[in-house]
Each structure stands twice: as C-alpha cells, then as structure tokens.
Scaffold this motif. Sequence first.
Motif, PDB file in Angstrom:
ATOM      1  N   ARG A 145       0.829  -1.205   0.000  1.00  0.00           N
ATOM      2  CA  ARG A 145       0.000   0.000   0.000  1.00  0.00           C
ATOM      3  C   ARG A 145       0.860   1.251   0.000  1.00  0.00           C
ATOM      4  O   ARG A 145       0.579   2.224  -0.697  1.00  0.00           O
ATOM      5  CB  ARG A 145      -0.930  -0.015   1.223  1.00  0.00           C
ATOM      6  CG  ARG A 145      -2.262  -0.641   0.888  1.00  0.00           C
ATOM      7  CD  ARG A 145      -2.914  -1.404   2.012  1.00  0.00           C
ATOM      8  NE  ARG A 145      -2.931  -0.760   3.292  1.00  0.00           N
ATOM      9  CZ  ARG A 145      -3.032  -1.412   4.458  1.00  0.00           C
ATOM     10  NH1 ARG A 145      -3.130  -2.720   4.459  1.00  0.00           N
ATOM     11  NH2 ARG A 145      -3.025  -0.764   5.583  1.00  0.00           N
ATOM     12  N   SER A 165      -2.811  -4.834  -7.248  1.00  0.00           N
ATOM     13  CA  SER A 165      -3.516  -5.377  -6.083  1.00  0.00           C
ATOM     14  C   SER A 165      -3.004  -6.737  -5.655  1.00  0.00           C
ATOM     15  O   SER A 165      -3.559  -7.353  -4.758  1.00  0.00           O
ATOM     16  CB  SER A 165      -5.019  -5.407  -6.344  1.00  0.00           C
ATOM     17  OG  SER A 165      -5.277  -6.104  -7.517  1.00  0.00           O
ATOM     18  N   LEU A 176      -7.738   0.710  -2.704  1.00  0.00           N
ATOM     19  CA  LEU A 176      -6.910   1.036  -3.866  1.00  0.00           C
ATOM     20  C   LEU A 176      -7.782   1.496  -5.028  1.00  0.00           C
ATOM     21  O   LEU A 176      -7.516   2.517  -5.663  1.00  0.00           O
ATOM     22  CB  LEU A 176      -6.087  -0.191  -4.278  1.00  0.00           C
ATOM     23  CG  LEU A 176      -5.407  -0.082  -5.649  1.00  0.00           C
ATOM     24  CD1 LEU A 176      -4.292   0.946  -5.592  1.00  0.00           C
ATOM     25  CD2 LEU A 176      -4.860  -1.427  -6.094  1.00  0.00           C
TER      26      LEU A 176
END
Lengths: 324, 277
Positions: A145, A165, A176
């Motif tokens: 992240r 992802s 996201l």
Amino acid sequence: MNDSPAVEAEGLTHRYGSVGVLDGVDLTLHRGEVLALLGPNGAGKTTTVRILSTLLEPTGGRARVAGFDVVREARRVREVISVTGQSAAVDDKLTGRENLVTMARLAHLPRAEVRARVDELLDAFDLASAAGRRVGTYSGGMRRRLDLAAGLVARPRVLFLDEPSTGLDPRARQDLWDVVRDVVAQGTSLLLTTQYLEEADQLADRVAVLDGGRVVADGTPAALKARVGEAAVELDLATADDAARVGSALGLVPGPGVGEPGATTALRVPTDGTLAHVRDVLDRVDATGVVPRGWSVVSPTLDDVYLALTGHPTEHPTEQEDAA
Amino acid sequence: MTTLATAPRARTAAASSARPGAHLAADVWTMVRRCVLLVSRDVDSLVMGVALPVMLMVVFVYVFGGAIQAGLDGTTYLNYVTPGIVLLCAGFGAANTALAVQQDVAGGIVDRFRSMPVTAWTLLVGHVVASVVKNLVTTGVVVGVAYLMGFRPDATLAEWLGAVGIIVLWVVAITWAATFVGVVVRSVDAASAATFVMLFVPYVSSAFVPPQTMPALLRGFAEHQPVTPVIETIRGLLTGTELGTSPVLAVVWCVGIATVFAVLAGVVFGRRRHRAG
Ligand SMILES: Nc1ncnc2c1ncn2[C@@H]1O[C@H](COP(=O)(O)OP(=O)(O)OP(=O)(O)O)[C@@H](O)[C@H]1O
Ligand SMILES: [Mg+2]
C-alpha cells in the motif's frame, strides 16, 4: 502535444538476449482512460510497462507517452508519468511518512503541498497510524500500500501500475480502487496490468489481452464479452427426463455444451438479458409443470474471454494473508 | 475513504516549465537527506565503524606499540598511529557505502527514481555526502578516544582545519571509489570482497610503521601509494612531523581518485537502463 494520446505504442518489440518477449505490440491509451493489460505469466506485461516508463529501451518499434518519445525524450516522459512496479520500491529503514515525503520532493511537488498530500495518501491507504514506523516492520500488504501511495504522490498525467492489487486483502483492494478512481477522475490516464479480471471489469474502460508477444484482443470489457458469447438463462433440472420436457417446450436439446460438460440435466437458454425475455422463458418453463432445482441468468465473464483468447485459465493468485 | 482534495496536477504545471537541472539542487538535497537518514538508522554499522578502529588502536598501541616504539624517534607511538586509525575508520565507512549503493541498485527503489524527472547521479552524490557526514562523526569519536588514551596533538586551529579538510577529501575520494564498486557489482558478497582491498591498503603505508622498516618491494609500494601522503599530511599538521611535498601529493591523489571514480560511477550508473528488473 497536449492532444496526443496518453500512450501510443507501435510495433514494440523486445528481446532479452536471444529470448524474444514482445513481438510487435500496438497499444493506445486515450487521455483520461483506464486500460487494463491482461495476459498470462511471462506474457510481457512488465516488460511493456518498463518500456513505456523509460526503464527499458525497446529492441524495436516506437512508443510515445503524452506525445514524448520514450527513448529520445525520456526526461520529458518522466515529468508526466509515475509508475509502481511489481516489486516494492520503498526504503525499509525509513518510516512510511519519510518514504512518501522523499518521493513527493523528488516529484517536485510544491513544498507547501507536500505535507497535505502525504497525509491524504496515508489516510487513503489506511496507513496513518503506522506512518511513524519503519517500513521494515510493516506487513506485506502495508508495504504494498505504501508502494502504491508513493506512486500516486505526484498526481501524474499518466500512471502505470503493474499488478497493483497483488498481495492486498479484499478491503485494501477496495481502498486502492477508490483512490485510483479518484486519481482518474482528476484527469490521470491509467495503464494497469492485472491478473484479477474483476479488477479490469471494475476499473478499466478498455482491456487489451497480451499473449505470445502481441495484443490478441483490445476493446471494452462488454465488447470482449460479447465476442465469446451472449447471456443465457441456465436451468438446473432434477432429471434428464425433466430436461427433455423443458427443452422441447423451449425448442432446445439438452446435452454437452449446456451447463456442466456432459450434463444432461442442465439447459442453457440464450437471452438478450431483458426482463421481458427472461420472464417469457420462465413462464414457458412454468407451463410445463416441471420445477427446476435452480436457475440463474449468466453473462460471460472476462474469465471466459481470457480463457477463450489465450487458452490458459487465469491464474487466481491466492489471497495473501499478510495484508494488515 | 477520504477524497483526495488537493488541486490536481500542480506538479505538471511546475515541471513543464522546468529545464533539466532546474531542480538539481533540490534533488541533491533530497537525496542527501534520504541517505543521511538511512545511515543514521543503521546503528549497527555506526557502532562497528567506531568500535573496530578503537579496538585496532588499542591493539596497535598496547600490544605492538612497545615493539614499534623502538623504531620511532621522538614521538609516542600513539601520536604516530592515530592518523592511520582515522584512515582505517574512513575505510570502514566507505565499505558500508559500497553496500548501501549496491542495495539501492539491486532493489526496486532505483527504478522508481529513474522513472522520475531526477538526474540519476544525484543519488550517488547523496550517498557520498552521507558518507562524509557519517565519517566526521565516527572520526570525531575515534580521535576523542585517542585523546583519552594520551594522544596529544600540538596543532593550531588552522592546522586542525587543514587536517579535517584533508580527511574529508580522503573520505570523498574513497567513497567515490566505493560507490563505483557498489554500482558495478551484482551482489553483496562481491561488494564486501571489493571493499576489503580498501581496508587492506592502509596497512602497506606509513600508517602503522615507518616504510623504511619494510622489504624493498613493499616499501616502494608504501611510499608511492596515496595513503602515505595523506597520512603524512595529517601527521604533520597534528603532531608537527616533516610535511615536505605530502600535502600537495595528498590533494592531487584525492582529487584524482574522486574525479575518476565519480565519472566512472556516473557513466556506469547512467547506463543501467538496458538492464531488466
Ligand atoms: N532480465 C531478463 N532477462 C531475461 N529474460 C527476462 C528478463 N526479464 C523478463 N524476462 C522474460 O521475459 C518474459 C516476459 O516477462 P515479463 O516480466 O514482462 O512478464 P509478465 O507478463 O509481467 O509476467 P507476470 O505475470 O509473471 O508478471 C518472461 O518469459 C521472462 O522470463
Ligand atoms: Mg509482471
């Protein structure tokens, strides 16, 4: 120059030593658009992204980003892009905040904006409470992240995300997508690669499938789905006898290709998916007096498209449990 | 989720007016900051960077010192050996820089930097400046310990400044060499091996024993390698030994080494674009 497409690649080829990877890739990413690049492992997605983001020189062909040639005008390209690659690009010994501040400064964000932008991203990626901790202590998903946040700090004109992802839990993936939609809404064009077809369906205006070093299909998710088939009402019946009765009432023959391979108790009735047509089908089933065990309306998924085009099923990467 | 509210694309506006180089100073500063932070977080290396030279100093002074003292005229062995220990300390620092550069290059972060409008070699400058800062600290501690052990320089302020200047020059020179190693090698092991040479070279100089006591071949090397004039300059400035042409030679060597390796490192680093990640 500002009317140029975000990305324009013509006949890109690349070989590593004697191993050819790209064999004439043509791609266009229009301004403000999201393009998902799909393809099996080793198809050359990362290679394509690295070429477009000036990290690798192509063996042949040419590519322009925002109108600038990725080889001859690499510096101009770098002024308008941002890329988050497949492997993490953050400093373990620095804190999350220090990492983002470094990136914001190198991206030449106006000084006064750095702090606000960094806080914004820490919040958006649910990292605010860990911002003061060294990245070395983060979980895999937190690192990912932060890595994505670092790529978004500059609010680039053209954004490249290589399997963004992978390694994120479902909640983090939603976060996201939210951030990505937000960035796109503000005018950024996005090229992402992904193994999650749901992600392509959710985010992409257009999908390009890369296989064997070429783009084998390119279009909107809907158009691609239409290529492999249409929607259908699927009926699951108790016995082959029932299936035969309903089938003849609907003018269908039960058999292979309908429902489960080889199943004789499933029926597939093509439909345009409208309420009126689906109701009509169900009324005609009802009229036979047979009660199906179950029924559903199915439309082809990108998985079907992918399978049909590449001959490989999608790899469904196992969800990683290390995301916080 | 929060909405990202700041005005979009401020950067594009700023960047489009930018000539290459417009942000150079700011980029160098950001890179220096990053590298200094990295160094300051690497406490193990900092502690080792002080502990090893101090241990060597203890060994040289108390174990070998008595025997070597006999061959020296006038000064104490501690006064003689401290400048050499300072250079060893710089060598450890440079070895760590080689590792740090290698890690940067091998990791994904360099790709991120390269995809940004940042001149590649600013990263290398960041590492070199951080190395100088680190070495000023470790050298200060080592000299402090030497003082406690009885090191008594008789230098004026100007002489101290001169000594610090030549130490900084030497650190810059060998750190550029180390940076080149970090850029060229492909593994941590190779970086360690290559920097071992840097740690070894000071032994065959006037750092620990006068070269006159060495066999002819080693003596020839010891008298003509760069460490000796650097040592002799520091020694002369701090403890008043004969300077001769050492300061000139020292400056020429340092500037030469720094220039050659800075250029080589910059060229090799700039070329790495063809490498796939
Ligand atoms: N540096 C390299 N040297 C040699 N071959 C390479 C190199 N990098 C990639 N390849 C090869 O090029 C092909 C394409 O790699 P690439 O990383 O672009 O695939 P990808 O589509 O991103 O795959 P994935 O889904 O696994 O990320 C692979 O067969 C890979 O082995
Ligand atoms: Mg890849």
